[in-house]
Write a protein that holds these residues in place. Structure first.
Motif, PDB file in Angstrom:
ATOM      1  N   VAL A   5       0.838  -1.207   0.000  1.00 58.40           N
ATOM      2  CA  VAL A   5       0.000   0.000   0.000  1.00 58.40           C
ATOM      3  C   VAL A   5       0.869   1.251   0.000  1.00 58.40           C
ATOM      4  N   THR A   6       2.036   1.165   0.615  1.00 57.87           N
ATOM      5  CA  THR A   6       2.951   2.311   0.612  1.00 57.87           C
ATOM      6  C   THR A   6       3.399   2.631  -0.809  1.00 57.87           C
ATOM      7  N   VAL A   7       3.761   1.588  -1.560  1.00 57.58           N
ATOM      8  CA  VAL A   7       4.172   1.792  -2.951  1.00 57.58           C
ATOM      9  C   VAL A   7       3.022   2.346  -3.778  1.00 57.58           C
ATOM     10  N   ASN A   8       1.800   1.818  -3.570  1.00 59.79           N
ATOM     11  CA  ASN A   8       0.638   2.312  -4.312  1.00 59.79           C
ATOM     12  C   ASN A   8       0.410   3.790  -4.068  1.00 59.79           C
ATOM     13  N   PHE A   9       0.523   4.222  -2.816  1.00 62.22           N
ATOM     14  CA  PHE A   9       0.303   5.640  -2.531  1.00 62.22           C
ATOM     15  C   PHE A   9       1.400   6.496  -3.151  1.00 62.22           C
ATOM     16  N   PHE A  10       2.648   6.071  -2.983  1.00 65.94           N
ATOM     17  CA  PHE A  10       3.743   6.860  -3.545  1.00 65.94           C
ATOM     18  C   PHE A  10       3.692   6.875  -5.069  1.00 65.94           C
ATOM     19  N   LEU A  11       3.217   5.791  -5.683  1.00 66.91           N
ATOM     20  CA  LEU A  11       3.077   5.776  -7.141  1.00 66.91           C
ATOM     21  C   LEU A  11       2.076   6.836  -7.586  1.00 66.91           C
ATOM     22  N   ALA A  12       0.917   6.902  -6.900  1.00 68.19           N
ATOM     23  CA  ALA A  12      -0.074   7.932  -7.226  1.00 68.19           C
ATOM     24  C   ALA A  12       0.525   9.321  -7.047  1.00 68.19           C
ATOM     25  N   TRP A  13       1.237   9.518  -5.966  1.00 73.53           N
ATOM     26  CA  TRP A  13       1.875  10.800  -5.668  1.00 73.53           C
ATOM     27  C   TRP A  13       2.836  11.182  -6.803  1.00 73.53           C
ATOM     28  N   ILE A  14       3.673  10.235  -7.227  1.00 73.48           N
ATOM     29  CA  ILE A  14       4.653  10.505  -8.285  1.00 73.48           C
ATOM     30  C   ILE A  14       3.954  10.818  -9.609  1.00 73.48           C
ATOM     31  N   ASP A  63      -4.847   8.023 -25.024  1.00 79.12           N
ATOM     32  CA  ASP A  63      -4.679   9.346 -24.426  1.00 79.12           C
ATOM     33  C   ASP A  63      -3.815   9.140 -23.176  1.00 79.12           C
ATOM     34  N   TRP A  64      -2.517   9.372 -23.317  1.00 81.46           N
ATOM     35  CA  TRP A  64      -1.590   9.015 -22.253  1.00 81.46           C
ATOM     36  C   TRP A  64      -1.795   9.845 -20.991  1.00 81.46           C
ATOM     37  N   THR A  65      -2.223  11.088 -21.147  1.00 82.64           N
ATOM     38  CA  THR A  65      -2.495  11.899 -19.953  1.00 82.64           C
ATOM     39  C   THR A  65      -3.634  11.297 -19.141  1.00 82.64           C
ATOM     40  N   MET A  66      -4.707  10.923 -19.834  1.00 88.83           N
ATOM     41  CA  MET A  66      -5.838  10.310 -19.150  1.00 88.83           C
ATOM     42  C   MET A  66      -5.468   8.931 -18.613  1.00 88.83           C
ATOM     43  N   PHE A  67      -4.634   8.206 -19.351  1.00 92.73           N
ATOM     44  CA  PHE A  67      -4.206   6.883 -18.886  1.00 92.73           C
ATOM     45  C   PHE A  67      -3.468   6.980 -17.560  1.00 92.73           C
ATOM     46  N   TRP A  68      -2.531   7.914 -17.480  1.00 91.97           N
ATOM     47  CA  TRP A  68      -1.766   8.042 -16.242  1.00 91.97           C
ATOM     48  C   TRP A  68      -2.614   8.623 -15.119  1.00 91.97           C
ATOM     49  N   SER A  69      -3.568   9.471 -15.460  1.00 88.35           N
ATOM     50  CA  SER A  69      -4.494   9.980 -14.437  1.00 88.35           C
ATOM     51  C   SER A  69      -5.323   8.838 -13.860  1.00 88.35           C
ATOM     52  N   PHE A  70      -5.813   7.960 -14.750  1.00 87.00           N
ATOM     53  CA  PHE A  70      -6.572   6.797 -14.285  1.00 87.00           C
ATOM     54  C   PHE A  70      -5.704   5.891 -13.417  1.00 87.00           C
ATOM     55  N   THR A  71      -4.469   5.640 -13.846  1.00 81.18           N
ATOM     56  CA  THR A  71      -3.567   4.761 -13.101  1.00 81.18           C
ATOM     57  C   THR A  71      -3.279   5.326 -11.710  1.00 81.18           C
ATOM     58  N   MET A  94      -5.225   7.447  -9.989  1.00 77.19           N
ATOM     59  CA  MET A  94      -6.463   7.335  -9.213  1.00 77.19           C
ATOM     60  C   MET A  94      -6.669   5.915  -8.704  1.00 77.19           C
ATOM     61  N   PHE A  95      -6.466   4.946  -9.596  1.00 79.73           N
ATOM     62  CA  PHE A  95      -6.680   3.542  -9.232  1.00 79.73           C
ATOM     63  C   PHE A  95      -5.637   3.080  -8.215  1.00 79.73           C
ATOM     64  N   SER A  96      -4.432   3.619  -8.318  1.00 75.76           N
ATOM     65  CA  SER A  96      -3.359   3.228  -7.403  1.00 75.76           C
ATOM     66  C   SER A  96      -3.673   3.646  -5.967  1.00 75.76           C
ATOM     67  N   VAL A  97      -4.086   4.891  -5.787  1.00 74.87           N
ATOM     68  CA  VAL A  97      -4.394   5.349  -4.432  1.00 74.87           C
ATOM     69  C   VAL A  97      -5.645   4.657  -3.896  1.00 74.87           C
ATOM     70  N   TRP A  98      -6.558   4.291  -4.800  1.00 72.08           N
ATOM     71  CA  TRP A  98      -7.764   3.568  -4.398  1.00 72.08           C
ATOM     72  C   TRP A  98      -7.409   2.153  -3.945  1.00 72.08           C
ATOM     73  N   LEU A  99      -6.503   1.493  -4.651  1.00 73.88           N
ATOM     74  CA  LEU A  99      -6.062   0.157  -4.258  1.00 73.88           C
ATOM     75  C   LEU A  99      -5.338   0.195  -2.904  1.00 73.88           C
ATOM     76  N   ALA A 100      -4.590   1.256  -2.679  1.00 76.49           N
ATOM     77  CA  ALA A 100      -3.922   1.406  -1.383  1.00 76.49           C
ATOM     78  C   ALA A 100      -4.948   1.448  -0.259  1.00 76.49           C
ATOM     79  N   PHE A 101      -6.002   2.203  -0.466  1.00 75.98           N
ATOM     80  CA  PHE A 101      -7.054   2.301   0.552  1.00 75.98           C
ATOM     81  C   PHE A 101      -7.770   0.967   0.737  1.00 75.98           C
ATOM     82  N   LEU A 102      -8.163   0.341  -0.375  1.00 80.84           N
ATOM     83  CA  LEU A 102      -8.902  -0.918  -0.285  1.00 80.84           C
ATOM     84  C   LEU A 102      -8.087  -2.002   0.412  1.00 80.84           C
TER      85      LEU A 102
END
Length: 448
Positions: free
Chosen positions: A110-119, A368-376, A378-386
C-alpha cells in the motif's frame, strides 16, 4: 480497434499497479532475509502462462487476471498452503521475523501504491500543468435541469458554497453537489441555504452521466459542424442561433432542448451572422441532433496553471489525497437507499468500457496518455485504501493481527489466522464473482 486499445490500457495499468504493489512486499521481505517462494502477476491456479525460477524465487504470469501475489515462506496467505506451518519455524520464514519487520513487509504494497499515485500526479502537474474551468472568471449562469431542480435549485441561483466551502472549479462542482448535504446560493439578492434532496440525486444516477445535471449557460455560437446536411443548409461556423420556430434562443442548452423535441423534423431557425439576422431551414436527425457543437465559449473559463518541480511535488501529494477523499465520500451515495448509487458501480468490464481514448478527426483511435496516467494514479491510491481495509485476505487483515501482537505481546493463534484467512478469501472471491456477474448482467440487459 477502440475496444482493443481500451483492453490494452486496462491490462497495462493493472499490470503496473500489481507488479509495483507486490514489489512493495518483495523488497522489504528480501531486505529482512525472508524467503520469497513466488512472485506472480495474476493468479495461477493449476497452471501458469509463463514461469522461471531465479534463485529461490519463482517468477511468473498467471492466467487468472484478478491481481497478483508474492508467496512468502511461513506466512498464512491466499494460497492456504499450511503444510509448511506445521513444522517448526525456520529463521528465513515470515513467522520467525519480529513483529515490526512483518508489519513493514505487509505495509510495503500500500505504501508503494500511494507513492506511485503521488509521483504520477506530481509528474502530470509538472509536465502538463492543470487546466481547470474557473467559474469566477466570468459572471456565468447555470443551466439547472429538472434533476437539479429536484435537488432544490431554482433558475437564477448563483452557487456560493457547497457544505460551507467554495468550489470554483466547474469540473468538481457537480460531484461536490452530489456528495453534499447542503448548498448555499444567491437567490433574489439573498443568501439561501437548503439541504440537497436525495430524490434529486437519485434522478441524477438514472442518467448515463450523473454529473450532467449542472452545466454553465452560454450562447448558441456554432464552432463545429459534423453533419454535411446541416452545412449544406447554409449554417456556418461562427453563426449564432437566436431563434427556432419563432421561439427566442438565448443559450445553447435551450437549443438542445428544442432540437431534441423536434427529432426527425425540419425546423426554421434564425441566425445572427455579421450583425444581420438570416433565416435557415435545418433538418433534425431521428436521434434529435443537428450534428453541430458549441464548446469554444467554455474556453473563457479555462485556466491552465503550471508548476515548478518543488510545487509539483506538493501538488502531487494534494491530488492523491483529493482523489482518495472523493472516492471514499462516494460510499455515502453507493449505500444511500434513495440514491442507490450501487447501480452505477461497475467491475472490470465496466472500467474497460469507460477507459479514455484519444479520437482524431479522421476517426482513428489512440491512447490518451495523460488520461491513462491519471486513471492509473487514481486507481493506485484507491487500491492502497482498499488493501488497508481490515479484512483477512487483504493486507489490512494481516496488519491488524500484527498490531494486535505488538500491543498484547503475544501472537494470534495459528489456527485463528488460518480460519480468518479462509473466511476472508471466500468473501473476496464471492465479491469478485458478484461484481463480474453484475457486469455480465448489464451487458445482456444493455445497461453497461
Amino acid at each position: 480497434m477502440e475496444l482493443a486499445i481500451k483492453i490494452f490500457q486496462f491490462i497495462l495499468s493493472i499490470s503496473i499497479l500489481v507488479i509495483l504493489h507486490e514489489l512493495g512486499h518483495f523488497l522489504p521481505a528480501k531486505w529482512f532475509k525472508t524467503k520469497v517462494e513466488k512472485f506472480y502477476l495474476f493468479f495461477d491456479p493449476w497452471f501458469s502462462v509463463v514461469k522461471k525460477k531465479v534463485g529461490e524465487t519463482e517468477y511468473g504470469i498467471g492466467w487468472l487476471p484478478f491481481g497478483g501475489y508474492v508467496k512468502i515462506a511461513g506466512m498464512v496467505d491466499e494460497s492456504m498452503d499450511t503444510e509448511q506451518l506445521k513444522q517448526p519455524a525456520q529463521p528465513w520464514e515470515f513467522r520467525a521475523k519480529p513483529a515490526w519487520q512483518r508489519l513493514i513487509i505487509m505495509l510495503g504494497g500500500v505504501t508503494v501504491n500511494f507513492f506511485l499515485a503521488w509521483i504520477i500526479y506530481g509528474c502530470l502537474s509538472f509536465f502538463n500543468g492543470e487546466t481547470v474551468f474557473d467559474s469566477t472568471k466570468e459572471d456565468v449562469q447555470m443551466n439547472y435541469t429538472n434533476v437539479a431542480k429536484a435537488m432544490g435549485f431554482e433558475d437564477g441561483d448563483k452557487i456560493l458554497k457547497v457544505d460551507g466551502k467554495t468550489q470554483n472549479n466547474l469540473d468538481k462542482l457537480s460531484l461536490d453537489i452530489l456528495l453534499s448535504d447542503e448548498i448555499t446560493v444567491l437567490r433574489g439578492g439573498k443568501e439561501v441555504t437548503f439541504p440537497t434532496n436525495d430524490d434529486g440525486k437519485a434522478l441524477a444516477f438514472r442518467d448515463e452521466n450523473p454529473k450532467a445535471f449542472l452545466t454553465p449557460r452560454y450562447p448558441a455560437v456554432i464552432d463545429s459542424i459534423f453533419n454535411p446536411k446541416t452545412a449544406e443548409a447554409g449554417l456556418k461556423v461562427g453563426d449564432q442561433i437566436v431563434a427556432v420556430n419563432g421561439k427566442r434562443i438565448d443559450y445553447y442548452d435551450e437549443l438542445q432542448d428544442v432540437v431534441k423535441n423536434n427529432a426527425g423534423r425540419d425546423i426554421n431557425v434564425e441566425i445572427s451572422r455579421a450583425g444581420t439576422i438570416q433565416p435557415l431551414v435545418l433538418s433534425v436527425s431521428k436521434e434529435g441532433t443537428l450534428g453541430l457543437a458549441s464548446f469554444k465559449y467554455l474556453e473563457k473559463f479555462a485556466e491552465t496553471k503550471h508548476f515548478n518541480f518543488f510545487e509539483s511535488v506538493g501538488r502531487g501529494f494534494t491530488r492523491s489525497i483529493e482523489s482518495l477523499t472523493y472516492q471514499v465520500k462516494q460510499f455515502k451515495l453507493v449505500f444511500n437507499r434513495k440514491v442507490q448509487g450501487y447501480k452505477k458501480v461497475g467491475g472490470p468490464l465496466a472500467i474497460i468500457k469507460n477507459m479514455p481514448v484519444d479520437k482524431a478527426k479522421d476517426g482513428s483511435v489512440s491512447i490518451d496518455w495523460t488520461m491513462f496516467w491519471s486513471f492509473t494514479a487514481m486507481f493506485s491510491v484507491w487500491l492502497a485504501f482498499l488493501n488497508l481495509i481490515p479484512i483477512p485476505g487483504l493486507d489490512g487483515g494481516h496488519v491488524i493481527f500484527t498490531l494486535y501482537e505488538m500491543i498484547v505481546g503475544k501472537p494470534v493463534p495459528q489456527k485463528v489466522l488460518e480460519n480468518a484467512q479462509m473466511v476472508g478469501v471466500i468473501f473476496l472471491l464471492g465479491l469478485m464473482l458478484l461484481i463480474f456477474g453484475a457486469d455480465i448482467f448489464k451487458i445482456f440487459t444493455n445497461k453497461l
